[in-house]
Design an enzyme around this catalytic site. Structure first.
Site, PDB file in Angstrom:
ATOM      1  N   THR A 177       0.837  -1.206   0.000  1.00 49.49           N
ATOM      2  CA  THR A 177       0.000   0.000   0.000  1.00 49.49           C
ATOM      3  C   THR A 177       0.869   1.252   0.000  1.00 49.49           C
ATOM      4  O   THR A 177       1.953   1.251   0.570  1.00 49.49           O
ATOM      5  CB  THR A 177      -0.879  -0.028   1.267  1.00 49.49           C
ATOM      6  OG1 THR A 177      -1.859  -1.050   1.097  1.00 49.49           O
ATOM      7  CG2 THR A 177      -1.568   1.285   1.531  1.00 49.49           C
ATOM      8  N   ARG A 205     -14.035  -7.877  -0.151  1.00 48.52           N
ATOM      9  CA  ARG A 205     -13.238  -7.480   1.022  1.00 48.52           C
ATOM     10  C   ARG A 205     -12.705  -6.046   0.879  1.00 48.52           C
ATOM     11  O   ARG A 205     -12.194  -5.640  -0.152  1.00 48.52           O
ATOM     12  CB  ARG A 205     -12.070  -8.452   1.174  1.00 48.52           C
ATOM     13  CG  ARG A 205     -11.149  -8.187   2.366  1.00 48.52           C
ATOM     14  CD  ARG A 205      -9.954  -7.322   2.030  1.00 48.52           C
ATOM     15  NE  ARG A 205      -9.017  -7.231   3.142  1.00 48.52           N
ATOM     16  CZ  ARG A 205      -8.005  -6.378   3.199  1.00 48.52           C
ATOM     17  NH1 ARG A 205      -7.802  -5.536   2.221  1.00 48.52           N
ATOM     18  NH2 ARG A 205      -7.207  -6.359   4.235  1.00 48.52           N
ATOM     19  N   VAL A 206     -12.847  -5.272   1.946  1.00 43.61           N
ATOM     20  CA  VAL A 206     -12.300  -3.919   2.006  1.00 43.61           C
ATOM     21  C   VAL A 206     -11.361  -3.860   3.208  1.00 43.61           C
ATOM     22  O   VAL A 206     -11.701  -4.353   4.285  1.00 43.61           O
ATOM     23  CB  VAL A 206     -13.426  -2.868   2.149  1.00 43.61           C
ATOM     24  CG1 VAL A 206     -12.839  -1.478   2.320  1.00 43.61           C
ATOM     25  CG2 VAL A 206     -14.360  -2.917   0.941  1.00 43.61           C
ATOM     26  N   GLY A 207     -10.188  -3.278   3.011  1.00 48.31           N
ATOM     27  CA  GLY A 207      -9.214  -3.183   4.096  1.00 48.31           C
ATOM     28  C   GLY A 207      -9.328  -1.875   4.858  1.00 48.31           C
ATOM     29  O   GLY A 207     -10.354  -1.189   4.809  1.00 48.31           O
ATOM     30  N   THR A 228      -0.142   1.177   6.662  1.00 50.41           N
ATOM     31  CA  THR A 228      -0.033  -0.003   5.802  1.00 50.41           C
ATOM     32  C   THR A 228       0.140  -1.219   6.696  1.00 50.41           C
ATOM     33  O   THR A 228       0.762  -1.119   7.757  1.00 50.41           O
ATOM     34  CB  THR A 228       1.146   0.106   4.816  1.00 50.41           C
ATOM     35  OG1 THR A 228       1.262  -1.128   4.095  1.00 50.41           O
ATOM     36  CG2 THR A 228       2.461   0.387   5.527  1.00 50.41           C
ATOM     37  N   GLY A 229      -0.427  -2.339   6.291  1.00 50.93           N
ATOM     38  CA  GLY A 229      -0.289  -3.533   7.120  1.00 50.93           C
ATOM     39  C   GLY A 229      -1.496  -4.430   6.984  1.00 50.93           C
ATOM     40  O   GLY A 229      -2.268  -4.318   6.029  1.00 50.93           O
ATOM     41  N   GLY A 231      -4.773  -5.168   7.209  1.00 51.94           N
ATOM     42  CA  GLY A 231      -5.903  -4.269   7.355  1.00 51.94           C
ATOM     43  C   GLY A 231      -6.946  -4.683   8.367  1.00 51.94           C
ATOM     44  O   GLY A 231      -7.511  -3.843   9.082  1.00 51.94           O
TER      45      GLY A 231
HETATM   46  N1  ASP Z   1      -3.515  -2.326   4.604  1.00 50.59           N
HETATM   47  C1  ASP Z   1      -3.779  -2.855   3.300  1.00 50.59           C
HETATM   48  C2  ASP Z   1      -5.057  -3.646   3.339  1.00 50.59           C
HETATM   49  O1  ASP Z   1      -5.272  -4.375   4.304  1.00 50.59           O
HETATM   50  C3  ASP Z   1      -2.711  -3.729   2.766  1.00 50.59           C
HETATM   51  C4  ASP Z   1      -1.357  -3.061   2.671  1.00 50.59           C
HETATM   52  O2  ASP Z   1      -1.012  -2.278   3.544  1.00 50.59           O
HETATM   53  O3  ASP Z   1      -0.635  -3.333   1.701  1.00 50.59           O
HETATM   54  O4  ASP Z   1      -5.808  -3.590   2.401  1.00 50.59           O
END
Ligand code: ASP
Length: 312
Positions: A177, A205-207, A228-229, A231
């Site tokens: 992300t 799915r939504v993060g 980022t991480g 989600g």
């Molecule tokens: N946080 C994002 C999600 O869960 C993924 C990412 O950080 O790459 O959609």
């Protein structure tokens, strides 16, 4: 006679966190990521150094990263289980706490700009799926053939994940992300985040990225945050708002608040990272993964990018 100090601005960008070590990142990816982060800093810096707004700066910085196939947003986004690309993004203005976001859009070259259109040209905050795609067309936000987003590396990641159904999240544990936070010369903060989500996501799915308060938040009274991480965990903690709340109500500094909230998220099982900028020019980044693609530029002449934990 003393002259007034030069107006200050700061910009932070990220391109995701994860198992990023000198052993796991190829020399080619290392170089491409650093170049991409630097280009994003340059774009945001051009806005901020000429007195532009934090909101404009985070939008252009994220646009650059969306076009860069190295990162999991826009071009180079990860695939859903069904082999599609569904993009999420959000933007928030700390001065007004206006926000806009989109989830699951399929044809918008720059989802961050569509999020901004939601903020500025609709009465809503978050639009999802088909309706968001229709809104994009109505707003004349640039549309592309979905093939524009496709890269062979991401297709291979999906194949690898399907071959090993235990690996639910991104097989390589690299959350690609992208995001930006900034404070402008008027002391206003803004945040933006854009993503393809996680490899093999299903069922719409939504993060956390497009959810205001989870992956993205900005408030002039505290800070701007882009995350980022993993989600699902960031949503449950409300990471971005929680960091902001600790700064407002517990008087914590940015680093303390960011470290504490990421530790809390990790305790539930979710790793990742954040970038944070405060209205007085303070900044912090924090991550519970071995590395995070990140960069920082400021009116003090700072311009640096980093990937690995030991880079500081
Ligand atoms: N946080 C994002 C999600 O869960 C993924 C990412 O950080 O790459 O959609």
């Amino acid at each position: 006679m003393s002259s007034a100090p030069a107006p200050r601005w700061t910009l932070l960008v990220h391109g995701g966190a994860g198992i990023l070590t000198r052993d796991t990142v190829s020399a080619q990816t290392d170089a491409a990521a650093r170049a991409g982060l630097d280009a994003a800093l340059a774009a945001g810096e051009a806005v901020l150094s000429s007195g532009g707004t934090a909101l404009d700066a985070v939008e252009v910085a994220v646009q650059v990263l969306e076009d860069d196939p190295t990162f999991n947003s826009g071009r180079g986004a990860v695939f859903t289980f069904d082999g599609a690309i569904e993009l999420d993004a959000a933007i928030m203005d700390g001065a007004t706490r206006a926000a806009g976001a989109v989830a699951g859009v399929t044809r918008t070259r720059h989802p961050v700009s569509l999020a901004r259109a939601v903020m500025e040209h609709s009465p809503h905050v978050l639009l999802a799926g088909k309706g968001a795609d229709i809104f994009a067309t109505e707003q004349a936000v640039e549309q592309v053939n979905p093939d524009w987003f496709v890269t062979p590396e991401r297709r291979a990641q999906l194949d690898k994940m399907k071959a090993n159904p235990d690996g639910w999240f991104d097989v390589d544990m690299k959350y690609g992300t992208v995001g930006a936070v900034a404070v402008d010369t008027a002391g206003h903060v803004a945040a933006a985040t854009s993503t393809g989500g996680v490899t093999g996501k299903r069922w719409g799915r939504v993060g956390d990225s497009p959810l205001i308060g989870a992956g993205t938040h900005a408030d002039d009274r505290a800070c701007a945050v882009s995350a980022t991480g993993a989600g699902e965990f960031f949503i449950r903690i409300g990471v971005a708002h929680e960091i902001s709340a600790r700064i407002r109500f517990a008087n914590e500094d940015l680093q303390t608040a960011a470290d504490a909230v990421l530790a809390e998220t990790q305790a539930l099982g979710g790793t990742g990272g954040v970038i944070v900028a405060g209205p007085d020019g303070d900044v912090a980044w924090s991550f519970t993964t071995p590395g995070m693609y990140r960069g920082r530029a400021g009116s003090d002449g700072t311009r640096r990018v980093a990937i690995y934990g030991e880079e500081g």
